[in-house]
Design a protein around this motif. Structure first.
Motif, PDB file in Angstrom:
ATOM      1  N   PRO A   1       1.943   9.794   0.939  1.00 42.92           N
ATOM      2  CA  PRO A   1       2.883   8.595   2.110  1.00 42.92           C
ATOM      3  C   PRO A   1       3.339   8.861   3.483  1.00 42.92           C
ATOM      4  O   PRO A   1       2.586   8.211   4.659  1.00 42.92           O
ATOM      5  N   LYS A   2       3.847  10.545   3.183  1.00 35.90           N
ATOM      6  CA  LYS A   2       4.328  10.880   4.310  1.00 35.90           C
ATOM      7  C   LYS A   2       3.521  11.499   4.842  1.00 35.90           C
ATOM      8  O   LYS A   2       4.112  11.749   6.572  1.00 35.90           O
ATOM      9  N   ALA A   3       2.160  11.896   4.422  1.00 31.84           N
ATOM     10  CA  ALA A   3       1.194  12.176   5.775  1.00 31.84           C
ATOM     11  C   ALA A   3       0.710  11.589   6.912  1.00 31.84           C
ATOM     12  O   ALA A   3       1.378  11.591   7.458  1.00 31.84           O
ATOM     13  N   ALA A   4       1.189   9.783   5.896  1.00 29.18           N
ATOM     14  CA  ALA A   4       0.830   8.999   6.812  1.00 29.18           C
ATOM     15  C   ALA A   4       1.801   9.132   8.192  1.00 29.18           C
ATOM     16  O   ALA A   4       1.422   8.576   8.901  1.00 29.18           O
TER      17      ALA A   4
ATOM     18  N   LEU B   1       0.713  -1.292  -0.259  1.00 30.40           N
ATOM     19  CA  LEU B   1       0.288  -0.023   0.257  1.00 30.40           C
ATOM     20  C   LEU B   1       0.363   1.431  -0.045  1.00 30.40           C
ATOM     21  O   LEU B   1       0.583   2.433  -0.700  1.00 30.40           O
ATOM     22  N   PHE B   2       2.294   0.724   0.746  1.00 30.53           N
ATOM     23  CA  PHE B   2       3.013   2.396   1.246  1.00 30.53           C
ATOM     24  C   PHE B   2       3.820   3.026  -0.132  1.00 30.53           C
ATOM     25  O   PHE B   2       2.926   4.634  -1.509  1.00 30.53           O
ATOM     26  N   GLN B   3       4.322   1.338  -1.154  1.00 27.45           N
ATOM     27  CA  GLN B   3       4.496   2.267  -2.912  1.00 27.45           C
ATOM     28  C   GLN B   3       3.140   2.335  -3.455  1.00 27.45           C
ATOM     29  O   GLN B   3       3.752   3.717  -4.275  1.00 27.45           O
TER      30      GLN B   3
ATOM     31  N   THR C   1      10.755   9.111   0.254  1.00 25.51           N
ATOM     32  CA  THR C   1      10.077   8.498   0.385  1.00 25.51           C
ATOM     33  C   THR C   1      10.323   6.706   1.077  1.00 25.51           C
ATOM     34  O   THR C   1       9.830   5.947   1.199  1.00 25.51           O
ATOM     35  N   THR C   2      11.177   6.802  -0.352  1.00 28.20           N
ATOM     36  CA  THR C   2      11.677   5.176  -0.671  1.00 28.20           C
ATOM     37  C   THR C   2      12.690   4.869   0.576  1.00 28.20           C
ATOM     38  O   THR C   2      12.629   3.893   1.727  1.00 28.20           O
ATOM     39  N   LEU C   3      13.162   6.318   1.551  1.00 28.95           N
ATOM     40  CA  LEU C   3      14.410   6.275   2.728  1.00 28.95           C
ATOM     41  C   LEU C   3      12.838   5.152   4.003  1.00 28.95           C
ATOM     42  O   LEU C   3      13.651   5.474   4.978  1.00 28.95           O
ATOM     43  N   SER C   4      12.004   6.319   3.704  1.00 27.93           N
ATOM     44  CA  SER C   4      10.739   6.150   5.183  1.00 27.93           C
ATOM     45  C   SER C   4      10.126   5.280   4.379  1.00 27.93           C
ATOM     46  O   SER C   4       9.074   4.705   5.591  1.00 27.93           O
ATOM     47  N   GLN C   5      10.456   4.461   4.039  1.00 26.26           N
ATOM     48  CA  GLN C   5       8.890   3.147   3.446  1.00 26.26           C
ATOM     49  C   GLN C   5       9.407   2.524   4.368  1.00 26.26           C
ATOM     50  O   GLN C   5      10.338   2.418   5.664  1.00 26.26           O
ATOM     51  N   PRO C   6       7.610   0.799   4.629  1.00 30.89           N
ATOM     52  CA  PRO C   6       7.933   0.305   5.815  1.00 30.89           C
ATOM     53  C   PRO C   6       9.129  -0.516   5.354  1.00 30.89           C
ATOM     54  O   PRO C   6       9.016  -0.811   4.518  1.00 30.89           O
TER      55      PRO C   6
END
Length: 213
Positions: free
Chosen positions: A127-130, A76-78, A208-213
């Motif tokens: 996704p950074k907002a989430a 979902l993040f991606q 956002t790649t750096l902050s992905q789960p």
């Protein structure tokens, strides 16, 4: 206790944190500046309202636990990440395509609801907002009270702070519209802004790649 049982000191600290985050250059700041400078303040403020609604909806989702689910799901993040990057690249192409049109004709021919919708979608696909609502907001929640009500209250504070900063950005960027009265200069500036939006889209995808789960 303060708002919704939140400690006043924590509330003030959260507001300060939200302000610092929003003052950091990012997709919202650049996009709103592009709209205000190229299309005028009226459409810029319409985009601000859309951004505010998008942030509010993500905040409600966080209170309901949906943001946590998204943050915990790589798929979902991606999907959100690539959707957000693709949407910003489309906005950049749209701005580049309209660079040859006189500013007044573009602004007059596009309804404010178009930019309202674009501002909203930009944040729903962010996704950074989430991640903000899941990783940062919970640390300001006071124990012993309803988590949902506090999350909603802090989300409202974040939206208020963000919207205030975004409105200031639009008001300031709108003054740049006088530079666009010359046709050649207008085309150059608007295409430069479109390229800047491309740069932000690429940075957004990388960060956002750096902050992905």
């Amino acid at each position: 206790m303060g708002l919704s049982g939140i400690d006043p000191a924590a509330l003030l600290a959260f507001a300060g944190t939200a302000m610092l985050i929003e003052l950091t250059p990012g997709p919202n700041m650049v996009y709103l500046a592009v709209v205000a400078a190229s299309q005028g303040r009226r459409l810029g403020f319409a985009a601000v309202a859309g951004v505010a609604l998008g942030l509010a909806l993500v905040g409600v989702a966080a209170a309901l636990g949906l943001a946590a689910i998204i943050n915990a799901s790589p798929t979902l993040f991606q999907a959100l990440r690539f959707g957000g990057v693709a949407y910003m690249l489309w906005l950049a192409w749209d701005a580049w395509r309209d660079a040859d049109e006189p500013v007044k004709e573009v602004a007059g021919g596009i309804a404010a609801r178009t930019y309202f919708r674009r501002g909203m979608i930009t944040n729903l696909l962010n996704p950074k907002a989430a991640v903000f609502y899941v990783a940062i907001l919970p640390s300001f929640v006071s124990p012993g009270t309803t988590v949902m009500s506090q999350t909603l209250a802090l989300s409202a504070v974040f939206v208020l702070v963000a919207t205030t900063i975004h409105a200031i950005i639009v008001a300031m960027a709108g003054t740049a519209q006088v530079l666009l009265e010359d046709e050649k200069r207008s085309q150059f500036i608007r295409r430069a802004l479109a390229l800047a939006l491309v740069g932000v889209a690429l940075w957004f995808g990388w960060s956002t790649t750096l902050s992905q789960p």
